[in-house]
Enzyme design. Structure first.
Site, PDB file in Angstrom:
ATOM      1  N   ASN A 134       0.834  -1.194   0.000  1.00 34.42           N
ATOM      2  CA  ASN A 134       0.000   0.000   0.000  1.00 34.42           C
ATOM      3  C   ASN A 134       0.873   1.251   0.000  1.00 34.42           C
ATOM      4  O   ASN A 134       1.985   1.259   0.517  1.00 34.42           O
ATOM      5  CB  ASN A 134      -1.012  -0.002   1.152  1.00 34.42           C
ATOM      6  CG  ASN A 134      -0.411  -0.119   2.539  1.00 34.42           C
ATOM      7  OD1 ASN A 134       0.496  -0.895   2.775  1.00 34.42           O
ATOM      8  ND2 ASN A 134      -0.964   0.648   3.471  1.00 34.42           N
ATOM      9  N   ASN A 182      -0.844   8.753   0.969  1.00 29.27           N
ATOM     10  CA  ASN A 182      -0.561  10.121   0.570  1.00 29.27           C
ATOM     11  C   ASN A 182      -1.227  11.041   1.578  1.00 29.27           C
ATOM     12  O   ASN A 182      -2.336  10.751   2.042  1.00 29.27           O
ATOM     13  CB  ASN A 182      -1.116  10.349  -0.839  1.00 29.27           C
ATOM     14  CG  ASN A 182      -0.662  11.639  -1.444  1.00 29.27           C
ATOM     15  OD1 ASN A 182      -1.032  12.705  -0.986  1.00 29.27           O
ATOM     16  ND2 ASN A 182       0.134  11.535  -2.488  1.00 29.27           N
ATOM     17  N   ALA A 183      -0.590  12.157   1.888  1.00 25.90           N
ATOM     18  CA  ALA A 183      -1.170  13.117   2.834  1.00 25.90           C
ATOM     19  C   ALA A 183      -2.512  13.642   2.332  1.00 25.90           C
ATOM     20  O   ALA A 183      -3.373  14.007   3.130  1.00 25.90           O
ATOM     21  CB  ALA A 183      -0.206  14.272   3.084  1.00 25.90           C
ATOM     22  N   TYR A 234      -5.444  12.454   1.439  1.00 22.34           N
ATOM     23  CA  TYR A 234      -6.388  11.337   1.370  1.00 22.34           C
ATOM     24  C   TYR A 234      -7.484  11.685   0.385  1.00 22.34           C
ATOM     25  O   TYR A 234      -7.920  12.830   0.338  1.00 22.34           O
ATOM     26  CB  TYR A 234      -7.023  11.074   2.748  1.00 22.34           C
ATOM     27  CG  TYR A 234      -6.180  10.259   3.679  1.00 22.34           C
ATOM     28  CD1 TYR A 234      -5.937   8.923   3.448  1.00 22.34           C
ATOM     29  CD2 TYR A 234      -5.629  10.838   4.811  1.00 22.34           C
ATOM     30  CE1 TYR A 234      -5.176   8.164   4.318  1.00 22.34           C
ATOM     31  CE2 TYR A 234      -4.867  10.080   5.697  1.00 22.34           C
ATOM     32  CZ  TYR A 234      -4.644   8.752   5.441  1.00 22.34           C
ATOM     33  OH  TYR A 234      -3.895   8.003   6.301  1.00 22.34           O
ATOM     34  N   GLU A 281      -3.264  -4.401  -2.996  1.00 27.12           N
ATOM     35  CA  GLU A 281      -3.846  -5.249  -4.025  1.00 27.12           C
ATOM     36  C   GLU A 281      -3.966  -4.499  -5.350  1.00 27.12           C
ATOM     37  O   GLU A 281      -3.639  -5.022  -6.420  1.00 27.12           O
ATOM     38  CB  GLU A 281      -5.228  -5.756  -3.607  1.00 27.12           C
ATOM     39  CG  GLU A 281      -5.216  -6.585  -2.345  1.00 27.12           C
ATOM     40  CD  GLU A 281      -5.466  -5.773  -1.074  1.00 27.12           C
ATOM     41  OE1 GLU A 281      -4.803  -4.726  -0.873  1.00 27.12           O
ATOM     42  OE2 GLU A 281      -6.329  -6.187  -0.278  1.00 27.12           O
ATOM     43  N   CYS A 328     -10.274  -4.911   0.706  1.00 30.43           N
ATOM     44  CA  CYS A 328     -11.362  -3.957   0.921  1.00 30.43           C
ATOM     45  C   CYS A 328     -12.325  -3.993  -0.272  1.00 30.43           C
ATOM     46  O   CYS A 328     -12.066  -4.653  -1.285  1.00 30.43           O
ATOM     47  CB  CYS A 328     -10.807  -2.551   1.127  1.00 30.43           C
ATOM     48  SG  CYS A 328     -10.193  -1.760  -0.392  1.00 30.43           S
TER      49      CYS A 328
END
Length: 159
Positions: free
Chosen positions: A61, A64-65, A67, A74, A111
């Site tokens: 994964n 990043n700041a 979001y 995946e 997810c």
């Protein structure tokens, strides 16, 4: 038209009950989990995918700041495969996720966004992708298809 929905999964007792290829996938997912870029959530995930040509491609994964600009392990892995091996089928996908400093964990499945992305590749190749999700200490669940984790799925058959 009414569709029939069924799901199934298998619990694998431990790492020792995996075959050699599955152990390589577990180990690679574990290795890539360790190098995940997750400074905000500290939830690190590694993914390893077996292609029909025998290659194992792995990813992690990437946060990043800003979001939600990051991407799950995946999807980083499967999208890279789609760009670099567009005509090679995916056979197995292995994922391990847990808080960064955890010593034990529970198996974490993909997810919803990852399930949808995996479904797209499974439909594209007209062949199921085995999905494995594992804990840090070797508890493992296996499904024969992403449809087992996404039984009420949306695919191109609705378009």
């Amino acid at each position: 038209m009414q569709k029939e929905y069924t799901t199934s999964f298998e619990a694998i007792e431990s790492y020792d009950h995996l075959d050699e290829t599955e152990k390589k996938l577990f180990d690679s997912a574990q290795k890539f989990r360790a190098i995940a870029y997750a400074p905000y959530s500290n939830f690190t995930v590694g993914c390893a995918i077996l292609l029909e040509n025998g290659e194992i491609i792995s990813g992690s994964n990437q946060e990043n700041a800003a979001y939600p600009s990051g991407l799950c392990a995946e999807r980083t892995t499967i999208f890279w495969i789609g760009a670099n091996f567009p005509d090679v089928k995916i056979k197995k996908l292995f994922v391990i996720g847990a808080p960064r400093e955890a010593l034990t964990s529970v198996p974490i499945p993909p997810c919803g966004a990852c399930r949808q992305s995996i479904l797209e590749y499974e439909a594209k190749q007209s062949d199921p992708i085995e999905i494995y999700f594992a804990s840090l200490d070797g508890a493992i669940y296996k499904t024969k298809s992403i449809r087992d984790l996404l039984p009420f799925s949306f695919d191109s058959s609705y378009l």
